[in-house]
Motif scaffolding. Sequence first.
Motif, PDB file in Angstrom:
ATOM      1  N   ASP A  22       0.836  -1.193   0.000  1.00 54.05           N
ATOM      2  CA  ASP A  22       0.000   0.000   0.000  1.00 54.05           C
ATOM      3  C   ASP A  22       0.877   1.251   0.000  1.00 54.05           C
ATOM      4  O   ASP A  22       1.869   1.329   0.724  1.00 54.05           O
ATOM      5  CB  ASP A  22      -0.903   0.012   1.235  1.00 54.05           C
ATOM      6  N   LEU A  23       0.503   2.234  -0.815  1.00 58.49           N
ATOM      7  CA  LEU A  23       1.065   3.576  -0.734  1.00 58.49           C
ATOM      8  C   LEU A  23      -0.040   4.535  -1.124  1.00 58.49           C
ATOM      9  O   LEU A  23      -0.515   4.508  -2.253  1.00 58.49           O
ATOM     10  CB  LEU A  23       2.276   3.744  -1.667  1.00 58.49           C
ATOM     11  N   PRO A  37       7.886  15.821  -4.764  1.00 57.47           N
ATOM     12  CA  PRO A  37       8.666  16.172  -5.963  1.00 57.47           C
ATOM     13  C   PRO A  37      10.110  15.671  -5.899  1.00 57.47           C
ATOM     14  O   PRO A  37      10.701  15.331  -6.935  1.00 57.47           O
ATOM     15  CB  PRO A  37       8.633  17.705  -5.982  1.00 57.47           C
ATOM     16  N   LYS A  38      10.654  15.582  -4.688  1.00 55.11           N
ATOM     17  CA  LYS A  38      12.022  15.071  -4.525  1.00 55.11           C
ATOM     18  C   LYS A  38      12.084  13.582  -4.854  1.00 55.11           C
ATOM     19  O   LYS A  38      13.066  13.092  -5.438  1.00 55.11           O
ATOM     20  CB  LYS A  38      12.521  15.344  -3.102  1.00 55.11           C
ATOM     21  N   LEU A  39      11.025  12.842  -4.488  1.00 54.89           N
ATOM     22  CA  LEU A  39      10.968  11.424  -4.852  1.00 54.89           C
ATOM     23  C   LEU A  39      10.928  11.263  -6.373  1.00 54.89           C
ATOM     24  O   LEU A  39      11.657  10.444  -6.937  1.00 54.89           O
ATOM     25  CB  LEU A  39       9.747  10.759  -4.221  1.00 54.89           C
ATOM     26  N   ARG A  40      10.069  12.044  -7.023  1.00 56.42           N
ATOM     27  CA  ARG A  40       9.975  11.937  -8.482  1.00 56.42           C
ATOM     28  C   ARG A  40      11.329  12.213  -9.134  1.00 56.42           C
ATOM     29  O   ARG A  40      11.740  11.511 -10.066  1.00 56.42           O
ATOM     30  CB  ARG A  40       8.924  12.915  -9.022  1.00 56.42           C
ATOM     31  N   ALA A  41      12.026  13.237  -8.637  1.00 52.45           N
ATOM     32  CA  ALA A  41      13.343  13.567  -9.197  1.00 52.45           C
ATOM     33  C   ALA A  41      14.327  12.427  -8.970  1.00 52.45           C
ATOM     34  O   ALA A  41      15.105  12.059  -9.866  1.00 52.45           O
ATOM     35  CB  ALA A  41      13.855  14.858  -8.585  1.00 52.45           C
ATOM     36  N   ALA A  42      14.305  11.836  -7.769  1.00 54.15           N
ATOM     37  CA  ALA A  42      15.234  10.746  -7.459  1.00 54.15           C
ATOM     38  C   ALA A  42      14.980   9.522  -8.340  1.00 54.15           C
ATOM     39  O   ALA A  42      15.916   8.766  -8.654  1.00 54.15           O
ATOM     40  CB  ALA A  42      15.119  10.376  -5.987  1.00 54.15           C
ATOM     41  N   LEU A  43      13.711   9.329  -8.743  1.00 54.69           N
ATOM     42  CA  LEU A  43      13.361   8.198  -9.598  1.00 54.69           C
ATOM     43  C   LEU A  43      13.576   8.498 -11.084  1.00 54.69           C
ATOM     44  O   LEU A  43      13.379   7.624 -11.926  1.00 54.69           O
ATOM     45  CB  LEU A  43      11.898   7.803  -9.374  1.00 54.69           C
ATOM     46  N   GLY A  44      13.954   9.739 -11.387  1.00 59.66           N
ATOM     47  CA  GLY A  44      14.147  10.120 -12.780  1.00 59.66           C
ATOM     48  C   GLY A  44      12.855  10.314 -13.536  1.00 59.66           C
ATOM     49  O   GLY A  44      12.824  10.223 -14.771  1.00 59.66           O
ATOM     50  N   LEU A  45      11.775  10.605 -12.829  1.00 60.11           N
ATOM     51  CA  LEU A  45      10.479  10.825 -13.454  1.00 60.11           C
ATOM     52  C   LEU A  45      10.286  12.308 -13.751  1.00 60.11           C
ATOM     53  O   LEU A  45      10.793  13.163 -13.030  1.00 60.11           O
ATOM     54  CB  LEU A  45       9.358  10.319 -12.542  1.00 60.11           C
ATOM     55  N   GLU A  46       9.522  12.590 -14.787  1.00 62.91           N
ATOM     56  CA  GLU A  46       9.307  13.988 -15.167  1.00 62.91           C
ATOM     57  C   GLU A  46       8.587  14.747 -14.050  1.00 62.91           C
ATOM     58  O   GLU A  46       7.751  14.174 -13.343  1.00 62.91           O
ATOM     59  CB  GLU A  46       8.474  14.053 -16.449  1.00 62.91           C
ATOM     60  N   ILE A  61      -1.166  13.838  -3.591  1.00 64.56           N
ATOM     61  CA  ILE A  61      -1.602  12.738  -4.450  1.00 64.56           C
ATOM     62  C   ILE A  61      -0.350  12.080  -5.032  1.00 64.56           C
ATOM     63  O   ILE A  61       0.578  12.755  -5.458  1.00 64.56           O
ATOM     64  CB  ILE A  61      -2.503  13.251  -5.586  1.00 64.56           C
ATOM     65  N   ILE A  62      -0.332  10.749  -5.026  1.00 67.62           N
ATOM     66  CA  ILE A  62       0.758   9.985  -5.634  1.00 67.62           C
ATOM     67  C   ILE A  62       0.306   9.577  -7.038  1.00 67.62           C
ATOM     68  O   ILE A  62      -0.707   8.897  -7.194  1.00 67.62           O
ATOM     69  CB  ILE A  62       1.106   8.737  -4.799  1.00 67.62           C
ATOM     70  N   ASP A  63       1.041  10.004  -8.057  1.00 66.60           N
ATOM     71  CA  ASP A  63       0.649   9.749  -9.433  1.00 66.60           C
ATOM     72  C   ASP A  63       0.792   8.272  -9.789  1.00 66.60           C
ATOM     73  O   ASP A  63       1.558   7.519  -9.169  1.00 66.60           O
ATOM     74  CB  ASP A  63       1.506  10.587 -10.384  1.00 66.60           C
ATOM     75  N   ASN A  64       0.074   7.870 -10.845  1.00 66.71           N
ATOM     76  CA  ASN A  64       0.052   6.468 -11.254  1.00 66.71           C
ATOM     77  C   ASN A  64       1.427   5.942 -11.646  1.00 66.71           C
ATOM     78  O   ASN A  64       1.717   4.758 -11.452  1.00 66.71           O
ATOM     79  CB  ASN A  64      -0.932   6.260 -12.402  1.00 66.71           C
ATOM     80  N   ASP A  65       2.290   6.811 -12.221  1.00 62.86           N
ATOM     81  CA  ASP A  65       3.603   6.293 -12.623  1.00 62.86           C
ATOM     82  C   ASP A  65       4.439   5.876 -11.408  1.00 62.86           C
ATOM     83  O   ASP A  65       5.211   4.915 -11.476  1.00 62.86           O
ATOM     84  CB  ASP A  65       4.361   7.289 -13.504  1.00 62.86           C
ATOM     85  N   VAL A  66       4.262   6.557 -10.278  1.00 61.30           N
ATOM     86  CA  VAL A  66       4.959   6.155  -9.049  1.00 61.30           C
ATOM     87  C   VAL A  66       4.333   4.884  -8.482  1.00 61.30           C
ATOM     88  O   VAL A  66       5.034   3.963  -8.045  1.00 61.30           O
ATOM     89  CB  VAL A  66       4.947   7.289  -8.006  1.00 61.30           C
ATOM     90  N   ASP A  73      -0.607  -1.935  -4.739  1.00 62.11           N
ATOM     91  CA  ASP A  73      -1.812  -2.757  -4.925  1.00 62.11           C
ATOM     92  C   ASP A  73      -3.106  -2.074  -4.501  1.00 62.11           C
ATOM     93  O   ASP A  73      -4.179  -2.669  -4.636  1.00 62.11           O
ATOM     94  CB  ASP A  73      -1.660  -4.058  -4.127  1.00 62.11           C
ATOM     95  N   THR A  74      -3.033  -0.861  -3.973  1.00 59.16           N
ATOM     96  CA  THR A  74      -4.222  -0.188  -3.449  1.00 59.16           C
ATOM     97  C   THR A  74      -4.399   1.171  -4.101  1.00 59.16           C
ATOM     98  O   THR A  74      -3.448   1.768  -4.604  1.00 59.16           O
ATOM     99  CB  THR A  74      -4.097   0.032  -1.927  1.00 59.16           C
ATOM    100  N   ILE A  75      -5.625   1.673  -4.050  1.00 58.25           N
ATOM    101  CA  ILE A  75      -5.894   3.053  -4.448  1.00 58.25           C
ATOM    102  C   ILE A  75      -7.090   3.541  -3.642  1.00 58.25           C
ATOM    103  O   ILE A  75      -7.998   2.771  -3.321  1.00 58.25           O
ATOM    104  CB  ILE A  75      -6.155   3.173  -5.967  1.00 58.25           C
ATOM    105  N   GLU A  76      -7.068   4.810  -3.290  1.00 56.90           N
ATOM    106  CA  GLU A  76      -8.145   5.389  -2.484  1.00 56.90           C
ATOM    107  C   GLU A  76      -9.271   5.853  -3.395  1.00 56.90           C
ATOM    108  O   GLU A  76      -9.026   6.433  -4.453  1.00 56.90           O
ATOM    109  CB  GLU A  76      -7.577   6.569  -1.674  1.00 56.90           C
ATOM    110  N   MET A  77     -10.508   5.608  -2.991  1.00 59.49           N
ATOM    111  CA  MET A  77     -11.665   5.913  -3.826  1.00 59.49           C
ATOM    112  C   MET A  77     -11.724   7.379  -4.232  1.00 59.49           C
ATOM    113  O   MET A  77     -12.207   7.717  -5.318  1.00 59.49           O
ATOM    114  CB  MET A  77     -12.945   5.520  -3.094  1.00 59.49           C
ATOM    115  N   GLY A  78     -11.232   8.276  -3.384  1.00 56.48           N
ATOM    116  CA  GLY A  78     -11.266   9.695  -3.681  1.00 56.48           C
ATOM    117  C   GLY A  78     -10.523  10.080  -4.939  1.00 56.48           C
ATOM    118  O   GLY A  78     -10.744  11.163  -5.503  1.00 56.48           O
ATOM    119  N   ARG A  79      -9.634   9.182  -5.410  1.00 54.95           N
ATOM    120  CA  ARG A  79      -8.898   9.463  -6.647  1.00 54.95           C
ATOM    121  C   ARG A  79      -9.813   9.483  -7.872  1.00 54.95           C
ATOM    122  O   ARG A  79      -9.401   9.893  -8.952  1.00 54.95           O
ATOM    123  CB  ARG A  79      -7.797   8.410  -6.850  1.00 54.95           C
ATOM    124  N   GLY A  80     -11.044   9.072  -7.715  1.00 52.06           N
ATOM    125  CA  GLY A  80     -11.988   9.113  -8.820  1.00 52.06           C
ATOM    126  C   GLY A  80     -12.772  10.412  -8.906  1.00 52.06           C
ATOM    127  O   GLY A  80     -13.652  10.548  -9.749  1.00 52.06           O
TER     128      GLY A  80
END
Length: 319
Positions: A22-23, A37-46, A61-66, A73-80
Amino acid sequence: MTSRERVLAAINHKETGQVAVDLSGHRSSGMSAIVYPKLRAALGLEPRPVYVYDPIQQLSIIDNDVLDRFGIDTIEMGRGFCLDDEWWADWTLPDGTPCKMPVWALPERDGAGWRLRSKQGPVLARMPEGALHFDQIHWPFFGVEEDLTKIPEALESSMWSVFGSPPGAAKLNAAERADGAKQLRKRTNRAIIGLFGGNLLELGQMLYRMDEFLVMLAGEPARAHRFLDALVEMHLQNLETFLGAVGPYIDVILFGDDLGAQNCPQISPRMYKEFFQPRHKMMWARAKELADVKVMLHCCGAVRPLLPLLIEAGLDAIN
């Protein structure tokens, strides 16, 4: 296994081949908006805009690419929900990072810091300069003779209920809520967690103030029972509405109650058994009658001594 199958198998105590992960399936399993944003940069993501999903704790919000990168394996309903720009406004995080904040929780300047105000007028929360989250400063039932018929109105002047995460203050009708959850389910094979709430101890503390409500439990048990009975009646009505709309499209319903302190529960097992276990049991059983869902409790703090009683009340998983 799909992610949804993996999560449900794990909750059913079946081997899954790999651990379900879960994340951000709940706000408190998410990530600071400053850090994200620091995590995205460390992963080399745009770089992407930072959307502050939880205004009080300033979680992103954690984007789908992360989520895909880590096999979440989880997603919160509010993301809809609240996917359009109209629900978001520009703001700046305490470290200077630009972000998007829900329009219903846009902070106002308060000297060197910030404040959040309700529509009714009182300032409900403050964040001083240098702090990283808002603190509650207004408790609707503190120092007054409470009217238990007015609990819903009181919650309109409580920080945690007014400035919630999406769908938050969107005030959707049942059909709109059902459609948002249905569309999210079509887009994902992750286990969908629907945040319901149903807090008991915590709502007492949000309305009366923490010290006052703990004193009530210890010194005025009859008054505490009357309050909790009124609260459960409200929660059961809300549960019918909530699961009536989204029950077919979620896998887990998430209740909340921070029962723990840093090193031990806030209350004794005896007090939990008297005041809260019968009411948890009633709500959790009703949830399972209304929909094919697992019951999870978000519960901050050290609550190991309460776990057998929570399981006895019908709990399937704890966050």
